[in-house]
Design an enzyme around this catalytic site. Structure first.
Site, mmCIF file in Angstrom:
data_model
loop_
_atom_site.group_PDB
_atom_site.id
_atom_site.type_symbol
_atom_site.label_atom_id
_atom_site.label_comp_id
_atom_site.label_asym_id
_atom_site.label_seq_id
_atom_site.Cartn_x
_atom_site.Cartn_y
_atom_site.Cartn_z
ATOM 1 N N ASN A 145 6.234 14.586 -34.040
ATOM 2 C CA ASN A 145 7.081 13.623 -34.737
ATOM 3 C C ASN A 145 7.385 12.393 -33.879
ATOM 4 O O ASN A 145 8.120 11.502 -34.299
ATOM 5 C CB ASN A 145 8.384 14.272 -35.222
ATOM 6 C CG ASN A 145 9.272 14.758 -34.086
ATOM 7 O OD1 ASN A 145 8.816 14.938 -32.954
ATOM 8 N ND2 ASN A 145 10.532 14.990 -34.373
ATOM 9 N N GLY B 161 14.436 14.241 -34.242
ATOM 10 C CA GLY B 161 14.369 14.832 -35.565
ATOM 11 C C GLY B 161 15.633 15.587 -35.914
ATOM 12 O O GLY B 161 15.842 15.980 -37.064
ATOM 13 N N ASP C 171 13.460 11.041 -27.004
ATOM 14 C CA ASP C 171 13.463 12.252 -27.824
ATOM 15 C C ASP C 171 14.349 13.280 -27.108
ATOM 16 O O ASP C 171 14.664 13.127 -25.919
ATOM 17 C CB ASP C 171 12.020 12.750 -27.960
ATOM 18 C CG ASP C 171 11.930 14.127 -28.573
ATOM 19 O OD1 ASP C 171 12.499 14.323 -29.662
ATOM 20 O OD2 ASP C 171 11.302 15.015 -27.957
ATOM 21 N N ILE C 172 14.738 14.330 -27.807
ATOM 22 C CA ILE C 172 15.595 15.355 -27.193
ATOM 23 C C ILE C 172 14.789 16.571 -26.726
ATOM 24 O O ILE C 172 14.616 16.795 -25.528
ATOM 25 C CB ILE C 172 16.714 15.800 -28.158
ATOM 26 C CG1 ILE C 172 17.680 14.641 -28.404
ATOM 27 C CG2 ILE C 172 17.467 16.998 -27.566
ATOM 28 C CD1 ILE C 172 18.818 14.977 -29.351
ATOM 29 N N ASP C 173 14.312 17.366 -27.667
ATOM 30 C CA ASP C 173 13.681 18.647 -27.339
ATOM 31 C C ASP C 173 12.326 18.454 -26.663
ATOM 32 O O ASP C 173 11.420 17.850 -27.229
ATOM 33 C CB ASP C 173 13.525 19.489 -28.607
ATOM 34 C CG ASP C 173 14.861 19.768 -29.260
ATOM 35 O OD1 ASP C 173 15.620 20.577 -28.707
ATOM 36 O OD2 ASP C 173 15.156 19.158 -30.305
#
Length: 278
Positions: free
Chosen positions: A229, A62, A27-29
């Site tokens: 998510n 996302g 994931d990024i954030d």
């Protein structure tokens, strides 16, 4: 630290042959990037070490593809799951898309606008707002600390595939829309904004498309995440790692829990699962 009820019985970290190729989804954030949207040095070095060892490093986010192009270039990543699984790219080539139902979206947009709730239409290249300006849009998008800001085009949804729409409303106000528009999933990411996605779409579905094509077995699949998510992804990928800064509901579904992103959580997690040496 590890979930004591899940893996402490094994008594040690996973024993992996690091010469075998694995695929790792990040994931990024809150996972790759800290809360200031910065990439920790230890994370950057860990990513390059994984690639040096022959592993496949991928992103599952996302975000839209155009929102993290710089990050992909910096890390040399060309395999990614965008829009929570609706736009999937393998080795720079589009592998899978899952667009929104446009007639349903058009109707939702009309209802939202009647309540002074704006939307932002998103495809793989750009995003456009259906109103010239709105405080909810400005505040929400600003929190992402990205260069892109949606310009005005109320007809952007016409004649193109959209993979996500941002619906701007205060918390709880999306509930009537969830009841009426069954074609969509609503995932809140900001106190003033909700992601609208095709029903049943998820990072897990996007990852499934990639690993099927790569033919990498389940025991060689890894995923790191921190947000709501990420629940499906961390529930379905065999070697799942929740960040220390994740919510408890996210930690509960992961096989492992590492340190927070601010405390070298990616490096620690990769060492924990045996992909990198301590």
């Amino acid at each position: 630290m590890l979930h004591s009820d899940k893996i402490e019985t094994k008594g040690q970290k996973v024993g992996m042959n690091m010469t075998e190729k694995s695929v790792i989804f990040f994931d990024i954030d809150g996972t790759l990037l800290n809360h200031d949207k910065q990439l920790p040095l230890s994370t950057r070095e860990a990513i390059f070490k994984l690639k040096e060892l022959g592993h496949i490093v991928a992103i599952a986010t996302g975000r839209a593809p155009f929102m993290y192009e710089d990050l992909r270039e910096e890390l040399g990543i060309n395999t990614y799951v965008s829009y929570n699984g609706q736009y999937v790219v393998l080795n720079g080539e589009v592998l899978h898309t899952n667009p929104l139902n446009i007639p349903s979206l058009e109707k939702l947009t009309e209802v939202a606008l009647s309540n002074n709730y704006p939307v932002v239409f998103m495809d793989h290249e750009d995003m456009k707002a259906n109103v010239p300006e709105h405080d909810f849009i400005s505040e929400s998008i600003a929190s992402l600390k990205i260069e892109h800001f949606p310009s005005h085009d109320p007809n952007y949804y016409k004649g193109r595939e959209l993979y996500q729409t941002l619906f701007f409303c205060p918390e709880g106000e999306e509930k009537p829309y969830e009841q009426e528009f069954k074609d969509f999933d609503f995932v809140r990411w900001h106190p003033l904004s909700v992601d609208i996605l095709p029903k049943g779409g998820s990072k897990a579905k996007g990852i499934e498309k990639i690993v099927e094509k790569l033919r990498i077995p389940a025991e060689r699949q890894f995923a790191f995440g921190d947000g709501l998510n990420d629940l499906e992804m961390l529930s379905s990928v065999q070697n799942s790692v929740a960040m220390g800064n994740a919510e408890d509901t996210v930690k509960a579904v992961a096989k492992y829990v590492t340190k927070s992103v601010e405390e070298d959580g990616i490096l620690n997690g990769l060492q924990m699962v045996g992909l990198l040496e301590p």
